[in-house]
Design an enzyme around this catalytic site. Structure first.
Site, PDB file in Angstrom:
ATOM      1  CB  SER A   1      -0.903   0.001   1.242  1.00 60.46           C
ATOM      2  OG  SER A   1      -1.800  -1.074   1.199  1.00 60.46           O
TER       3      SER A   1
ATOM      4  CE  LYS B   1      -5.465  -1.348   1.930  1.00 58.93           C
ATOM      5  NZ  LYS B   1      -4.268  -2.182   1.936  1.00 58.93           N
TER       6      LYS B   1
ATOM      7  CE  LYS C   1       2.279   1.874   4.741  1.00 60.53           C
ATOM      8  NZ  LYS C   1       1.664   1.012   3.684  1.00 60.53           N
TER       9      LYS C   1
END
Length: 295
Positions: A102, A178, A246
């Protein structure tokens, strides 16, 4: 069942290891690489072959799958010393890279363009949702970006651990999807944490919320998964708070680029930042419930 000669896999952490096991169970031959080779040892014992570096994966595998921590790690594996770029399409087997990491959509597009120009190989950004359990059970959801043909060719491997593979668009589109997923997940986790805290401080049984709210509008997989983990600290982590931070930081960057007004996301980002500053970075995601109010 026909299988590809050898599939390469870089990054054998908890999620990556579960994917590799599914590939092996499906009859694929798998060559693995991990920055810390010892962590790949159990997979070698189960039938995988250990590669010395990503360049060796590119030498022997048409498809190389990555499951890494962040943008920097992905770029290093692709273009660093002994990286995938070490061999081009004429001297190695590499034809496509499937990245389950990701990372930033912007960085993904840059990496994809560079790899194509320098090696001829296609890049498929294919982040997933479903967690470690989803990988182990072959139930992951894949959001893919890239050329349709490259995604189709990579799907034979991905179907070993994914129940659904959806092409979202060109390079970077999977990563944007995502980020949409993580927007909902991170925001919902904070809402569940606040609901659990409200229940606890009001003197009711917070652990009963998952039963009391089941079937109603507030019910969800996240509610059923995290209320128990927030009320009874879990023995094993299913995801670190710092890893979600993150992703939330990447969401905030994408929101800014797209000129999206996102006050809720900014509040969620601040809560995760507080959690990391309070020493909860490596704690399970459920421990967002422990984030104290700022002094």
């Amino acid at each position: 069942m026909a299988v590809e000669t050898t599939i390469g896999f870089g990054g054998t952490g908890l999620m990556g290891a579960a994917m590799v096991r599914r590939l092996l169970q499906a009859g694929h031959r798998v060559m693995v690489w991990n920055r810390t080779p010892e962590k790949a040892a159990p997979l070698v014992a189960e039938g995988a072959v250990l590669a010395a570096d990503p360049a060796e994966l590119a030498q022997h595998c048409e498809t190389v799958i990555l499951c890494l921590t962040d943008t920097r790690a992905v770029a290093q594996v692709a273009f660093g010393q002994n990286g995938l770029k070490g061999l081009n399409s004429q001297t190695g087997a590499l034809r496509r890279v499937v990245d389950h990491s990701s990372i930033s959509p912007t960085a993904t597009r840059e990496i994809a363009q560079r790899l194509k120009a320098e090696t001829g190989a296609d890049w498929v950004d294919a982040p997933v949702s479903g967690g470690i359990a989803g990988a182990a059970n072959g139930a992951l959801v894949v959001m893919a970006g890239g050329e349709p043909a490259a995604i189709d060719q990579a799907s034979a491997a991905m179907r070993a651990y994914a129940r659904a593979i959806t092409r979202m668009g060109d390079s970077g589109a999977g990563q944007v999807a995502k980020l949409c997923n993580q927007t909902v997940v991170a925001t919902t986790l904070c809402a569940i944490a606040e609901a659990v805290s409200l229940a606890q401080r009001s003197g009711i049984d917070a652990a009963a919320l998952s039963t009391a709210l089941a079937g109603g509008w507030a019910d969800s997989v996240l509610l059923q998964t995290f209320v128990p983990r927030m009320t009874t600290p879990p023995e094993h982590s299913i995801g670190a708070l710092a890893t979600m931070l993150k992703d939330v930081d990447n969401v905030a960057e994408a929101m800014q680029v797209a000129d999206v007004h996102a006050p809720v996301l900014r509040a969620v980002q601040e809560r995760f930042r507080q959690g990391k500053s309070q020493g909860l970075g490596e704690a399970d995601l459920s421990q967002i419930v422990r984030v104290a109010k700022p002094a």
